[in-house]
Write an enzyme that holds these catalytic residues in place. Structure first.
Site, PDB file in Angstrom:
ATOM      1  NE  ARG A 182      -3.639  -2.489   0.250  1.00 22.50           N
ATOM      2  CZ  ARG A 182      -3.296  -3.716  -0.193  1.00 22.50           C
ATOM      3  NH1 ARG A 182      -2.153  -3.888  -0.846  1.00 22.50           N
ATOM      4  NH2 ARG A 182      -4.082  -4.735  -0.008  1.00 22.50           N
ATOM      5  CB  SER A 233      -9.231  -0.426   4.373  1.00 23.52           C
ATOM      6  OG  SER A 233      -9.856  -1.651   4.069  1.00 23.52           O
ATOM      7  CD  GLU A 310      -5.437   1.158   2.571  1.00 20.25           C
ATOM      8  OE1 GLU A 310      -5.743   0.780   1.431  1.00 20.25           O
ATOM      9  OE2 GLU A 310      -5.433   0.386   3.557  1.00 20.25           O
TER      10      GLU A 310
END
Length: 318
Positions: A182, A233, A310
């Site tokens: 990520r 998320s 995130e």
């Protein structure tokens, strides 16, 4: 927070954009461009259709000393309630297209919508990208985040990335770009603009591909808040393991901190999946940020683990 852009600066900017024939829209409520459906009114959204128009727009921003930010599909983003101290750049035109090149290689524009694009590519008989058909947003944003799920990451498939940095259009292979879970260097170099990618896939069995597409879609639908406005998320999994070797998940840490269902204004930590914050009606960016900070504090108190966000912030969120 910086003051709103002056009417004089906006007028000068509009004149330059019109002279250069670069498409734009005025007074745009950014909530309509966000999966969270949160965000205030931005004075201008500039929508270049070619790399040349992107370069020209950046030149105009410099000449007029105009702050700017780039917005993609808005799926992993929390937009400010007051995005009035900058203009927004949003790719359009040729950046919305993808094409088959040869031998399983596809050229994909940064403004393509990931879910239908990668589903269509998979249904042409090429395998390896099925997981991307479950990820919302635009391809450019997926590149920046190195989006992934179900054991796959976009950078596993990328042959080259085309991007603009410091007024130069560059083409780089994955080995020449810092990336990881990520993460990519594009999260650090905010002046970079993803223009497109080429990916390499293998031919596969159509029945198996269709099964994989449907299986991943069903898994996603069963594991995430259904028909709720969110940005996906909120926190990355921490990559920390317990004494039995089991990896902690962000949602488990949030749940153990007693925050499932916690609400602030129109925002709520999802009762269905604790790593989602959902807009249950009239949430503001400030509501969401309150819950984000609460999670960071309470999870750290309970477990000693500091989660990493995130979801990206777009504009000032005090």
């Amino acid at each position: 927070m910086s003051p709103p852009l002056s009417e004089l600066r906006i007028r000068n900017l509009v004149q330059d954009l019109e002279s250069s024939k670069i498409p734009f829209r005025s007074e745009v409520r950014l909530s309509v461009l966000s999966s969270f459906k949160i965000g205030g009114v931005c004075p201008l959204v500039i929508e270049p259709e070619t790399p040349e128009q992107v370069l020209e727009a950046l030149s105009i921003f410099r000449k007029t000393e105009t702050p700017w930010k780039i917005l993609g599909g808005g799926s992993n983003l929390l937009i400010s309630d007051h995005p009035d101290n900058f203009v927004t750049l949003r790719l359009s035109g040729e950046f919305k297209n993808y094409e088959f090149l040869d031998h399983g290689r596809f050229k994909i524009g940064a403004a393509t919508n990931t879910t239908p694009t990668f589903r269509q590519i998979s249904q042409k008989g090429f395998t390896g990208a099925e997981f991307l058909s479950t990820i919302p947003g635009w391809t450019g944003g997926a590149v920046i985040q190195n989006a992934g799920c179900y054991g796959g990451e976009l950078f596993d498939l990328i042959h080259t990335v085309q991007f603009l940095r410091d007024d130069e259009i560059l083409i780089r292979r994955p080995g020449e770009i810092k990336h990881g879970y990520r993460f990519t260097e594009f999260l650090e170099y905010k002046n970079s603009i993803i223009l497109g990618i080429e990916i390499q896939l293998k031919e596969g069995n159509l029945e198996e591909i269709e099964y994989s597409l449907n299986d991943k879609r069903n898994k996603r639908n069963s594991s995430q808040p259904e028909n709720k406005k969110s940005a996906g998320s909120v926190f990355k999994n921490p990559k920390i393991f317990d004494e039995n070797g089991k990896e902690w998940k962000a949602w488990e840490l949030i749940d153990q901190a007693g925050l499932r269902g916690k609400r602030k204004g129109g925002a709520q930590i999802s009762p269905e999946h604790c790593n989602f914050i959902v807009n249950v009606g009239t949430a503001t960016a400030a509501d969401v940020d309150y819950l984000v900070q609460l999670v960071l504090e309470e999870v750290y108190k309970k477990s000693g683990i500091l989660l990493n966000r995130e979801v990206e912030y777009f504009g000032d969120i005090p």
